[in-house]
Design an enzyme around this catalytic site. Structure first.
Site, PDB file in Angstrom:
ATOM      1  CD  GLU A  56      -3.302  -0.449   0.588  1.00 21.72           C
ATOM      2  OE1 GLU A  56      -3.235   0.637  -0.006  1.00 21.72           O
ATOM      3  OE2 GLU A  56      -4.344  -1.106   0.710  1.00 21.72           O
ATOM      4  CB  ILE A 327      -8.955  -6.971   6.648  1.00 29.25           C
ATOM      5  CG1 ILE A 327     -10.344  -6.866   5.990  1.00 29.25           C
ATOM      6  CG2 ILE A 327      -8.560  -8.422   6.850  1.00 29.25           C
ATOM      7  CD1 ILE A 327     -11.452  -7.517   6.771  1.00 29.25           C
ATOM      8  CG  LEU A 328      -2.958  -4.258   8.212  1.00 32.89           C
ATOM      9  CD1 LEU A 328      -2.112  -5.512   8.339  1.00 32.89           C
ATOM     10  CD2 LEU A 328      -2.283  -3.244   7.290  1.00 32.89           C
ATOM     11  CE  LYS A 498      -2.489  28.979  -4.561  1.00 31.23           C
ATOM     12  NZ  LYS A 498      -1.255  28.171  -4.555  1.00 31.23           N
ATOM     13  N   GLY A 586       5.833  34.753  -6.109  1.00 33.99           N
ATOM     14  CA  GLY A 586       6.921  35.585  -6.584  1.00 33.99           C
ATOM     15  C   GLY A 586       6.899  37.018  -6.116  1.00 33.99           C
TER      16      GLY A 586
END
Length: 656
Positions: A56, A327-328, A498, A586
């Site tokens: 994963e 599950i894990l 954004k 900038g």
């Protein structure tokens, strides 16, 4: 009907059942009741049973630590269940192969090995032509999730857990910081301790940022081979799809990930998506028989991490939001929550998953959930005018996606020397839109701890941004998290994002193709998209055509302070745009902010020039004043430029 227990667990899926079993194993005399709405609807059924923290690609941090700790427990945990019930769980620490279609940027994990194109095809023949290599994750594995949940249910019943099936919880009664009862369609239930483990349905009972993520899956029947039982021997975790072979000849194909609220059923589009991805990964399965398909709702959260620990009441514990890893994480969740209930033991593993992580801060909270107004009130700053007036004397308001603002200066929240300085600078600037990096806030990145709660979002409009995203897919996912974050902080109708897609790590220049791809999808999903772009007039026009709410051309590279280096292109964008143009990045001085506004820009976004000034609070005020001055100058119209001098006073009729 009124029932009393020591512990009442709301939710009969894998998490609720695992906690119930763990409690009974640790304290046999404990009276444990589980309320289950519909066992068949549990997210546990909409899973493939992969135990795959490495496949994963979970980033290093508390979430990976939690997943690894749970995977380490799995063998012993399922062995205990199988001994209790005599039922198989299908646990198989078989390793997982992760084929890829593009060259990776770095090592997947210290325990994983890279296989080149020739080697991976030796490991697993039959891979698609697009596979250029892949990772071998030897420590990952799988379990048959349906067999596991059935074994858990049988274990719970054999240990004396009372499972109440078909019970819909309608409300949680609270008094003086304690849960007093759970009200259901079949009466009230009382207990000393309560556990909320009902996945996606948790938000129906408490104001928690948990939401359903629909997953569609299917099963194919693998043909038996001559020399091997089945043609696909290894779990394949490929790009956007996984193939999990079972010992009985089934192949599990998953899964879509759809934020469609509670829209049920499999769909032709969903099945087509599954098959297209799966066939690209392993072409032979295109001729195999379809045996079954199903769907379910995974419990998502804004940061894709669970809520574990004490809830809003002293005797209420949350175990929800496991998303793709339920599950894990079942073994470790059961252990942590049972320790919390029986011994009030708070493991270090649990701290990062506190339900309060979105709402707490070391600074005084100013969070407010008052309704947002259509036109934002001007921030109290006597040094700044509210808004310029046009020639008719009416207010000159900035309008973006139907929402109006007095201020045309947007600011950010990064790079400040302290959170207090940031708060004071935002107030001093007079701005009404503040952009927040979703990823950095969600992960509490250095300098961003408690940031989301440090601003009064009843007077400031949040502009979540996708900073840190290198691909369109990443940006789309983070945008969705940003929308949920805004809702959590009281802006229920905030659909602003954004959009930043920046694969270039040296100059931080945005990717035009990825930006356009992400913008098209986000507009379809109802976002008001404010895309950050190079000063490219053609790209700006195309983004406007796909429905973006603004365009945000850069003046020069982010954080450079070089000023407006591409004035000609920005001028073309301003001349042709029918949506607001925001000069972003900038700008280093107030004179440059005024220059952008005098050119006809609708707004400017300035962060570094304020945050990195010697006196950020004073610079914020200067930027606010410059923005107003530049706008007023633009509306007033400058004098004509002449080739020759023209004295202010007449040259005739002089005295003497």
């Amino acid at each position: 009907m009124q029932t009393t227990s020591d512990v009442l667990i709301i939710g009969g899926g894998i998490i609720g059942l695992a906690i119930a079993v763990e409690l009974k194993l640790k304290q046999k005399r404990l009276q444990v009741t589980v309320l289950s709405r519909d066992f068949a609807q549990a997210a546990s059924h909409a899973a493939a049973g992969m135990l795959a923290p490495h496949a994963e690609q979970i980033a290093p941090g508390p979430m990976l630590d939690l997943c690894l700790a749970s995977r380490w427990r799995y063998g012993e945990w399922v062995e205990k269940l199988e001994q209790l019930t005599g039922m198989e769980t299908g646990y198989n620490p078989c390793g997982i192969l992760s084929p890829v279609f593009e060259a990776p940027h770095g090592n997947s994990s210290t325990n994983s090995a890279w296989l080149d194109q020739e080697t991976i095809r030796y490991y697993q023949p039959g891979l698609g032509e697009d596979v250029i290599g892949g990772w071998w994750h030897p420590d990952d594995g799988q379990v048959d999730n349906r067999k596991l949940v059935s074994a858990l249910r049988q274990a719970a019943q054999s240990l004396g857990v009372q499972i109440q099936e078909g019970v819909t919880v309608q409300a949680i009664a609270q008094r003086h910081g304690q849960v007093t009862a759970v009200l259901t369609d079949q009466g009230s239930f009382q207990a000393d301790s309560y556990v909320l483990a009902n996945g996606s349905w948790a938000k129906e009972l408490l104001p928690l940022p948990v939401f359903p993520v629909k997953g569609q899956m299917m099963a194919l029947r693998m043909p038996a081979g001559t020399h091997q039982p089945y043609p696909l021997q290894r779990v394949l975790f490929g790009p956007q799809t996984y193939l999990v072979p079972r010992r009985d000849g089934r192949l599990i194909v998953g899964a879509t990930s759809e934020q469609v609220d509670w829209q049920p059923h499999n769909t032709p589009q969903g099945i087509q998506t599954l098959l297209g991805r799966a066939i690209r990964l392993f072409p032979a399965l295109g001729d195999w028989a379809i045996e079954d398909f199903w769907w379910g709702f995974r419990p998502g959260t804004p940061d894709e991490q669970p809520f574990l620990g004490y809830g809003p009441c002293d005797n209420l514990i949350l175990a929800i939001g496991h998303y793709r890893n339920g599950i894990l994480l079942a073994p470790i969740t059961a252990a942590l929550i049972s320790d919390l209930i029986l011994d009030q033991k708070v493991s270090p593993l649990i701290h990062a998953f506190s339900p309060q992580r979105f709402l707490t801060t070391t600074n005084p909270p100013v969070l407010s959930c008052r309704p947002m107004t259509a036109v934002f009130p001007s921030i109290a700053n006597p040094s700044l005018p509210h808004a310029a007036e046009n020639s008719e004397g009416s207010k000159d308001l900035l309008e973006i996606a139907g929402r109006k603002f007095h201020s045309r200066l947007m600011t950010g929240t990064g790079k400040y020397p302290s959170l207090t300085t940031m708060q004071e600078s935002v107030a001093s600037s007079g701005c009404q839109i503040v952009t927040v990096a979703v990823r950095r806030v969600q992960t509490n990145a250095p300098g961003h701890e408690g940031l989301a709660e440090a601003i009064d979002w009843s007077t400031i409009w949040m502009l979540p941004n996708t900073a840190g995203c290198q691909t369109a897919e990443e940006a789309i996912r983070v945008a969705r998290l940003g929308r949920e974050m805004a809702k959590l902080l009281g802006q229920e109708d905030n659909n602003f994002i954004k959009l930043e897609v920046i694969p270039d790590t040296q100059y931080l220049l945005p990717d035009p193709i990825g930006t356009l791809e992400a913008a098209e999808q986000l507009v379809k999903e109802g976002f008001a998209v404010l895309p950050y772009i190079n000063a490219d007039p053609l790209l700006a026009k195309r983004l406007e055509e796909v429905g973006c709410a603004t365009v945000m051309p850069l003046g020069s590279p982010i954080g450079s302070g070089q000023g407006i280096r591409n004035a000609a292109n920005i001028g073309i964008i301003i001349e042709n745009a029918k949506v607001p143009v925001v000069v972003d990045a900038g700008i280093g001085t107030p004179s440059e902010a005024a220059q952008a506004m005098e050119m006809g820009a609708d707004a400017v976004l300035i962060n570094s020039a304020i945050a990195m000034a010697a006196n950020p609070v004073a610079m914020a005020q200067a930027m606010g004043m410059a923005t107003q001055a530049g706008r007023l100058a633009y509306l007033s119209g400058r004098m004509p430029i002449k080739a020759k001098a023209n004295a202010s006073s007449p040259l005739t009729g002089l005295v003497g």
